[in-house]
Design an enzyme around this catalytic site. Sequence first.
Site, mmCIF file in Angstrom:
data_model
loop_
_atom_site.group_PDB
_atom_site.id
_atom_site.type_symbol
_atom_site.label_atom_id
_atom_site.label_comp_id
_atom_site.label_asym_id
_atom_site.label_seq_id
_atom_site.Cartn_x
_atom_site.Cartn_y
_atom_site.Cartn_z
ATOM 1 N N CYS A 87 22.702 26.156 99.187
ATOM 2 C CA CYS A 87 22.504 27.045 100.343
ATOM 3 C C CYS A 87 23.608 28.099 100.408
ATOM 4 C CB CYS A 87 22.389 26.222 101.623
ATOM 5 S SG CYS A 87 21.697 27.165 103.001
ATOM 6 N N HIS A 196 18.393 21.548 100.405
ATOM 7 C CA HIS A 196 19.560 20.668 100.543
ATOM 8 C C HIS A 196 19.318 19.251 100.017
ATOM 9 C CE1 HIS A 196 22.161 23.185 103.179
ATOM 10 N NE2 HIS A 196 21.007 23.775 103.420
ATOM 11 N N GLU A 198 21.495 17.074 99.358
ATOM 12 C CA GLU A 198 22.469 16.133 99.950
ATOM 13 C C GLU A 198 21.982 15.551 101.274
ATOM 14 O OE1 GLU A 198 22.511 19.276 100.297
ATOM 15 O OE2 GLU A 198 23.701 19.981 101.992
#
Lengths: 225, 84
Positions: A87, A196, A198
Amino acid sequence: MTTRVGVVTFPGSLDDRDAQRAVRLAGAEPVALWHRDKDLHQVDAVVLPGGFSYGDYLRCGAISRFSPVMDTIIEQARLGMPVLGICNGFQVLCESHLLPGALTRNDSLHFICRDQKLRIENAATAWTRDYTVGQEIVVPLKNGEGRFVADAHVLDALEAEGRVVARYLDVNPNGSYRDIAGITNAAGNVVGLMPHPEHAVEPLTGPTTEGLGFFTSVLKQLVNA
Amino acid sequence: MARVVVDVMLKPEILDPQGQAVQRALPRLGFAGIADVRQGKRFELELEGPVDDAALARIREAAETFLANTVIEDFVVRVEEEAK
């Protein structure tokens, strides 16, 4: 010896703790790095996390790119150290010219937050070895300036060289050219990704655990290096 | 003090959704006849010394490396006339 993966915190970083957690769940030791510190503290790889870096009011990532830690990261990335930008981290990598193209305002002008389906297009990068080409995964996406743009000849080169790492499936959330969600450099050690992974590493907090592969991939890459 | 202005605009081929949103609002507000709108950034730099060729070269370098991202943006550097 445990693999050490650095996670840089810029003022405004939001997902640095999530990235550290993903690194830990993947089996490596997360190392917090501060953007003013040129020293990488003997890490084997670096994650530039998402959030909002200071200086986004000029262009996303434009001022962060000149943080002291980036001088060292750019130098090490050119020597082959794996670097993943997620990002805002992807924006910093483009502003650093480690990756081509740029990220601009979403075509809808809306901030988008959704669980996004992706297709992995390149499973040979340092960060995608644990996936297979064509594999479909769902990870969260949240951005206001996530629209990947580049000249037609840059896009053609990225396609021809297999450097599109992931593409949006079903919905293109931000108007990215050719549905591109992530790209890599020619060597395959630097990857930028707008969604994302994560946030998709544990069943309690993510829509899936299909993001973990990015973090386990780099461990395998480093062990085999 | 001398003022140098750097105007930064998205390249023509890059979609400018902000400009488009403004363009769509104009006729609703009664401002007819505007075919297109592009939205950019203007930087006003106040120089400590004279605006000579060396100073302008430094500003062009700053614009190219920092104020604009030349992958997606064009820029123009000009010296603003001093107010009489």
